[in-house]
Design a protein around this motif. Structure first.
Motif, PDB file in Angstrom:
ATOM      1  N   SER A 173       0.911  -1.076   0.123  1.00  0.00           N
ATOM      2  CA  SER A 173       0.203   0.046  -0.017  1.00  0.00           C
ATOM      3  C   SER A 173       0.952   1.221  -0.036  1.00  0.00           C
ATOM      4  CB  SER A 173      -1.007   0.005   1.276  1.00  0.00           C
ATOM      5  OG  SER A 173      -1.580   1.158   1.272  1.00  0.00           O
ATOM      6  N   ARG A 174       0.364   2.210  -0.793  1.00  0.00           N
ATOM      7  CA  ARG A 174       1.151   3.446  -0.546  1.00  0.00           C
ATOM      8  C   ARG A 174       0.805   4.427   0.445  1.00  0.00           C
ATOM      9  NH1 ARG A 174      -0.025   7.351  -3.802  1.00  0.00           N
ATOM     10  NH2 ARG A 174      -2.041   6.663  -4.245  1.00  0.00           N
ATOM     11  N   TRP A 175       0.007   3.972   1.196  1.00  0.00           N
ATOM     12  CA  TRP A 175      -0.435   4.754   2.631  1.00  0.00           C
ATOM     13  C   TRP A 175      -0.649   3.746   3.826  1.00  0.00           C
ATOM     14  CZ3 TRP A 175      -3.480   4.209  -1.838  1.00  0.00           C
ATOM     15  CH2 TRP A 175      -4.459   3.502  -1.633  1.00  0.00           C
ATOM     16  N   ASN A 429      -7.480   5.595  -9.380  1.00  0.00           N
ATOM     17  CA  ASN A 429      -6.771   6.787  -8.942  1.00  0.00           C
ATOM     18  C   ASN A 429      -5.316   6.615  -9.568  1.00  0.00           C
ATOM     19  OD1 ASN A 429      -5.870   9.302  -7.608  1.00  0.00           O
ATOM     20  ND2 ASN A 429      -4.415   7.600  -6.621  1.00  0.00           N
ATOM     21  N   GLU A 430      -4.880   7.553 -10.378  1.00  0.00           N
ATOM     22  CA  GLU A 430      -3.670   7.869 -11.111  1.00  0.00           C
ATOM     23  C   GLU A 430      -3.244   6.441 -11.497  1.00  0.00           C
ATOM     24  OE1 GLU A 430      -1.146  10.055  -8.689  1.00  0.00           O
ATOM     25  OE2 GLU A 430      -2.339  11.898  -8.879  1.00  0.00           O
ATOM     26  N   ILE A 431      -4.126   5.732 -12.183  1.00  0.00           N
ATOM     27  CA  ILE A 431      -3.890   4.498 -12.794  1.00  0.00           C
ATOM     28  C   ILE A 431      -2.693   4.544 -13.783  1.00  0.00           C
ATOM     29  CG2 ILE A 431      -4.780   2.502 -13.915  1.00  0.00           C
ATOM     30  CD1 ILE A 431      -5.971   2.716 -11.296  1.00  0.00           C
ATOM     31  N   ASN A 500      -6.042  14.838 -11.396  1.00  0.00           N
ATOM     32  CA  ASN A 500      -5.539  15.291  -9.976  1.00  0.00           C
ATOM     33  C   ASN A 500      -4.586  16.361 -10.314  1.00  0.00           C
ATOM     34  OD1 ASN A 500      -6.992  13.116  -9.203  1.00  0.00           O
ATOM     35  ND2 ASN A 500      -5.323  11.902  -8.669  1.00  0.00           N
ATOM     36  N   TYR A 501      -4.702  17.246  -9.434  1.00  0.00           N
ATOM     37  CA  TYR A 501      -3.430  18.635  -9.797  1.00  0.00           C
ATOM     38  C   TYR A 501      -3.701  19.334 -10.944  1.00  0.00           C
ATOM     39  CZ  TYR A 501      -2.609  16.030  -5.377  1.00  0.00           C
ATOM     40  OH  TYR A 501      -2.665  15.353  -4.426  1.00  0.00           O
ATOM     41  N   ALA A 502      -2.551  19.904 -11.325  1.00  0.00           N
ATOM     42  CA  ALA A 502      -2.557  20.867 -12.614  1.00  0.00           C
ATOM     43  C   ALA A 502      -3.562  21.892 -12.605  1.00  0.00           C
ATOM     44  CB  ALA A 502      -2.631  19.833 -13.746  1.00  0.00           C
ATOM     45  N   PRO A 569       5.545  19.721  -5.537  1.00  0.00           N
ATOM     46  CA  PRO A 569       5.854  20.392  -6.856  1.00  0.00           C
ATOM     47  C   PRO A 569       4.531  20.262  -7.804  1.00  0.00           C
ATOM     48  CG  PRO A 569       7.796  18.876  -6.318  1.00  0.00           C
ATOM     49  CD  PRO A 569       6.561  19.008  -5.273  1.00  0.00           C
ATOM     50  N   TRP A 570       4.056  18.911  -7.368  1.00  0.00           N
ATOM     51  CA  TRP A 570       2.530  18.712  -8.475  1.00  0.00           C
ATOM     52  C   TRP A 570       1.551  19.339  -8.078  1.00  0.00           C
ATOM     53  CZ3 TRP A 570       5.555  15.382  -5.250  1.00  0.00           C
ATOM     54  CH2 TRP A 570       4.866  14.931  -4.329  1.00  0.00           C
ATOM     55  N   GLY A 571       1.511  20.014  -6.719  1.00  0.00           N
ATOM     56  CA  GLY A 571       0.278  20.472  -6.241  1.00  0.00           C
ATOM     57  C   GLY A 571       0.384  22.118  -6.177  1.00  0.00           C
ATOM     58  N   ASP A 597      -4.736  14.767   7.944  1.00  0.00           N
ATOM     59  CA  ASP A 597      -3.695  14.059   8.016  1.00  0.00           C
ATOM     60  C   ASP A 597      -4.091  12.669   8.169  1.00  0.00           C
ATOM     61  OD1 ASP A 597      -1.806  16.147   7.477  1.00  0.00           O
ATOM     62  OD2 ASP A 597      -1.224  16.441   9.596  1.00  0.00           O
ATOM     63  N   TYR A 598      -3.135  11.639   7.549  1.00  0.00           N
ATOM     64  CA  TYR A 598      -3.285  10.421   7.652  1.00  0.00           C
ATOM     65  C   TYR A 598      -1.942   9.500   7.854  1.00  0.00           C
ATOM     66  CZ  TYR A 598      -1.859  10.827   2.858  1.00  0.00           C
ATOM     67  OH  TYR A 598      -1.248  11.048   1.486  1.00  0.00           O
ATOM     68  N   ILE A 599      -2.098   8.593   8.484  1.00  0.00           N
ATOM     69  CA  ILE A 599      -0.707   7.650   8.918  1.00  0.00           C
ATOM     70  C   ILE A 599      -0.136   7.066   7.508  1.00  0.00           C
ATOM     71  CG2 ILE A 599       0.280   5.892  10.265  1.00  0.00           C
ATOM     72  CD1 ILE A 599      -2.374   5.936  11.750  1.00  0.00           C
TER      73      ILE A 599
HETATM   74  C1  GAL Z   1      -1.559  11.764  -5.455  1.00  0.00           C
HETATM   75  C2  GAL Z   1      -2.145  10.627  -5.225  1.00  0.00           C
HETATM   76  C3  GAL Z   1      -2.463  10.332  -3.556  1.00  0.00           C
HETATM   77  C4  GAL Z   1      -1.331  11.124  -2.628  1.00  0.00           C
HETATM   78  C5  GAL Z   1      -0.908  12.263  -3.162  1.00  0.00           C
HETATM   79  C6  GAL Z   1       0.235  13.054  -2.382  1.00  0.00           C
HETATM   80  O1  GAL Z   1      -1.000  11.715  -6.608  1.00  0.00           O
HETATM   81  O2  GAL Z   1      -3.135  10.319  -5.688  1.00  0.00           O
HETATM   82  O3  GAL Z   1      -2.862   9.226  -3.206  1.00  0.00           O
HETATM   83  O4  GAL Z   1      -0.299  10.067  -3.072  1.00  0.00           O
HETATM   84  O5  GAL Z   1      -0.620  12.532  -4.832  1.00  0.00           O
HETATM   85  O6  GAL Z   1       0.294  14.371  -2.997  1.00  0.00           O
END
Ligand code: GAL
Length: 829
Positions: A173-175, A429-431, A500-502, A569-571, A597-599
């Motif tokens: 998991s990424r989180w 999400n971001e597949i 997401n973002y941009a 930087p992406w946000g 916030d999350y763990i």
């Molecule tokens: C996104 C992603 C999220 C989280 C986030 C952190 O790209 O969808 O799960 O990782 O970045 O900025």
């Protein structure tokens, strides 16, 4: 019917329901509904053992401890720099856990169907009843059930259920995922002729102020070996009042399922909206020979909505900007073990800020979250996957994709499609596959499945921006730049373009995708430590440069300044994205990364950080300052919030920011002397003064047409002297689940918050209850959330008290060296 209804609404008192199970018997009154589904959470035995793989060996183990589920064993462990879960997983270990429980089932139930329902087990669960294998479910976030009837002992003989939970292959998991039976467990007992699992589908095809048509598709399951003639009646209720009902006779074959369609109308419907989330319920009754054999309740809402190319999201004819946040499923110090009150508190805090939307990133949430969103009025984007076949971490769901994705998606749709709060399905999400034709093919398959089970909601995917982000100015329209357009975005598969973002590209959406409305599926990713400030604020910092680069230029101890100035930087900063979304009607809204916030997934992605900095609210539930920017923009409350704290070095230059609304200027006074009047210009969302620090009082007054709207003051704190305890609720239910969230403030002698105090606080509790979580919101703290002591962060700490099943007084005491202790009484009733 009247009596039944009453019974039905109130349900059996929870204690009685639990009692039925505790007594080891499923014997019940003759009410088919009230006993259909009862809690099966208490008195499990648990054993964490990585080396025992096989159920017969574990059966002989003596090292079990008793606990109630929902349970997350990872949160009980220590933060471990070497954890295979990585920093992404919060540096908390997974492992292999075993659960078992012994219970009796009444002899009278031998003619019925008894199933066990798991709302979610992370992950790779396998279940046995009395030695018979019931099945495996890799996906940790989806609910599932098994029919145990053929293998049960009825009457006095015990039954034993064993659950193996394998979260040992890491990372997956990424989180922070948590580990274990982390959602509720239920026993469902029905007649052999019953509404199937998730067997109702309620839609409102046509809604006007005068009339709403309501359509029911109900799947009836007949587990008898003979065909049955039955009557199916669906009755709509508004609270206790019957609105209308519709009846149909059926003949259903032996061991068969049959789906019937019924339609009716509700006159002058009371519509579900964000402000007034009005619910109806549909009660399905199956009768055989005039005897009700099954009752099943479905909550639903009547509302009309669309995503419009020009006007964005329209709900009941009114434009509503989606002001949403993304949430992961963990509950901070409680870990991933769900608790309804803890979810409700999170949603209350979000509502206070003006949030009206929740994205369940990146997986199906606990059913209780959706129930709460229905009741509290949130616009939910229900998301299915964080990856398809291509993995993001070595052992994640991508490995299960081929075998399971279809079932997991169908089950999510069946489980969730009656929730009025859900307005959008997200298929991922971001597949990574979004960038190739294979991904388009998968998306087509997922879209076909989704539309087969629900045509009433649009489908999106939280894509990466459909442009090459390396191009400096992503601001430009696609047609004018040689940019690669995301094949999934271009494919026409999605009803809503979501990426997401941009945020720089949003204004060009109508040119880039003239035929598809837009939703910003994920935005911002600002970074902040609550209560920590770099005194001079005004340069936007991108921190860190990217995930894989070691961060070197930050603050000591991985703290991040809480002015809205630090971003990935992406946000973007919070203000930057909201300004764009606010400006254009065609932008239906956004889901900010993240509400809380999350763990896991810290940024910087390095030790000692173990939890995220993205939240508008910290892990303990304490708002960061930007919370008030949103509140000033998104609510009707009158807001004037100034920060930072007022404890600096003499002469130090400090930037003071104010978020305010309903006023045309704010004047700031330092020790009674004006340091200037400021007004927001253009699309400004805050004002600022840069002043030399002088101890004392900083007072702000907001004015409209020269008249005072609000005043607020912050003072220089003296030495920490006192502890103050404040409970969010001082009366809680004595049901073994309810929680009181107690805030600890460290104050000086005059009652001013000591903004840099980081005392270690010891907690003790007298009475029938327990301390279930402690947390300061500090992303670098490695103290256990499950202990009874914790170090405060910037003057604050949280302790969570849970009731027992006995009523009485709970007396919580907080002590810290050199400070006067404090006690608070919570009543469990
Ligand atoms: C996104 C992603 C999220 C989280 C986030 C952190 O790209 O969808 O799960 O990782 O970045 O900025």
């Amino acid at each position: 019917m009247k009596n039944k209804r009453k019974y039905f609404n109130n349900g059996l008192p929870l204690l009685m329901l639990i009692g039925i199970i505790l007594l080891g018997s499923c014997s019940k009154k003759e009410d088919a509904f009230a006993n259909r589904k009862v809690s099966f959470n208490s008195d499990w035995s648990f054993h964490l053992n990585d080396s025992i793989q096989d159920k017969d060996t574990i059966g002989t183990s003596t090292k079990w401890r008793t606990l109630n589920v929902p349970h997350d064993w990872s949160i009980e462990g220590n933060f471990d720099e070497k954890s295979l879960a990585g920093y992404g997983g919060g540096a908390l270990n997974g492992g292999l856990g075993w659960y078992k429980k012994t219970f009796k089932v009444a002899a009278a139930d031998s003619s019925k169907v008894t199933s066990i329902i798991f709302d979610g087990v992370y992950k790779d669960s396998e279940v046995w009843i009395n030695g018979h294998y019931l099945g495996k479910r890799p996906n940790g976030y989806i609910g599932f059930q098994y029919d145990m009837s053929p293998y049960l002992n009825y009457g006095d003989k015990n039954n034993e259920i064993i659950v193996k939970v394998d979260n040992s292959k890491q990372p997956n998991s990424r989180w922070y995922s948590g580990s274990g039976i982390f959602r509720n467990v239920w026993i469902e007992t029905t007649d052999k002729l019953h509404v199937a699992q998730w067997g109702t589908y309620v839609t409102t095809p046509k809604v006007t102020a005068e009339k709403a048509s309501v359509s029911f598709e109900t799947t009836i399951q007949n587990q008898n070996t003979a065909s049955k003639k039955a009557t199916v009646t669906t009755t709509i209720f508004k609270e206790d009042t019957k609105v209308t009902s519709v009846t149909q006779n059926i003949t259903i074959g032996a061991n068969a399922n049959q789906t019937i369609k019924q339609e009716t109308q509700v006159e002058t419907p009371i519509l579900w909206s964000v402000e007034k989330p009005e619910l109806y319920s549909a009660v399905t009754e199956i009768s055989v020979d005039d005897k009700i054999v099954d009752q099943y309740k479905t909550n639903f809402g009547i509302r009309d909505f669309k995503f419009d190319l020009d006007k964005g999201f329209i709900l009941n004819g009114k434009q509503v900007k989606i002001k949403g946040v993304c949430l992961h499923h963990d509950l901070g110090p409680l870990g991933a073990a769900i608790n309804t009150r803890a979810i409700e508190r999170q949603l209350e805090i979000m509502k206070e800020m003006g949030v009206n939307g929740i994205r369940t990133s990146h997986n199906p949430p606990a059913p209780e979250l959706l129930d709460l969103c229905d009741k509290m009025g949130f616009i939910v984007m229900d998301e299915a996957f964080d990856m398809w076949k291509q993995t993001k971490t070595k052992y994640d769901y991508g490995n299960d994709w081929d075998k399971w994705h279809k079932k997991d998606l169908i089950d999510q749709l069946l489980r969730d499609r009656n929730h009025p709060s859900i307005f959008v399905w997200s298929i991922g999400n971001e597949i990574p596959e979004q960038w190739n034709e294979n991904g388009v093919a998968i998306a087509k398959e997922l879209a076909a499945i989704t539309r087969q089970y629900d045509k009433t909601r649009p489908l999106t995917a939280a894509m990466n921006p459909p442009v090459n982000m390396n191009i400096d100015a992503v601001t430009l329209q696609f047609e004018k730049k040689n940019v690669s357009i995301n094949p999934l975005a271009a494919s026409g598969v999605l009803d809503l373009i979501g990426y997401n973002y941009a945020h720089q590209t949003y204004e060009h959406h109508q040119k880039n995708f003239p035929n598809t409305p837009f939703i910003a599926t994920e935005t911002t990713s600002g970074l902040q430590t609550r209560g920590y400030y770099d005194a001079v604020s005004d340069t936007i910092k991108k921190w860190p440069v990217s995930w894989d680069k070691k961060f070197t230029g930050g603050n000591p101890g991985n703290t991040v300044s809480a002015y809205d100035q630090v971003q990935t930087p992406w946000g973007s900063t919070h203000e930057a994205t909201w300004k764009v979304i606010k400006k254009h009607d065609f932008l239906s809204g956004m889901y900010i990364w993240t509400g809380f916030d999350y763990i896991g997934e810290p940024t910087p992605y390095e030790w000692p950080s173990i939890s995220s900095y993205f939240g508008i609210v910290d892990l303990a539930g304490f708002p960061k300052d930007v919370y008030y920017m949103y509140q000033s923009e998104w609510t009707d409350k009158t807001v004037l919030h100034i920060f930072p704290h007022w404890n600096w070095k003499a002469g130090q230059t400090v930037d003071v920011w104010a978020y305010y609304n309903k006023a045309d200027e704010v004047e700031l006074f330092l020790n009674g002397k004006s340091v200037g009047v400021r007004s927001k210009k253009g699309d400004d969302l805050h004002v600022m003064w840069r002043i030399p620090f002088q101890p004392g009082a900083l007072k702000a007054i907001s004015r409209k047409n020269g008249k005072t709207v609000l005043e607020t003051e912050i003072k220089t704190a003296g030495n920490p002297e006192n502890l103050k305890l404040t409970a969010d609720r001082s009366n809680i239910k004595a049901d073994g689940n309810d929680l009181s969230f107690v805030t600890v403030d460290i104050l000086d002698a005059k009652g001013t918050l000591a903004p840099n105090a980081n005392n270690e606080i010891n907690f003790s509790l007298k009475g029938n209850g327990r301390i279930v979580g402690v947390c300061s919101g500090d992303p670098v703290s490695h103290e256990s959330y499950k202990g009874s002591k914790h170090t405060a962060l910037n003057g604050k700490c949280l302790v969570i008290v849970q009731s027992d099943t006995k009523t009485g007084r709970l007396e919580l005491t907080a002590k810290a060296n050199g400070l006067k202790p404090a006690t608070i009484v919570i009543t469990a009733e």
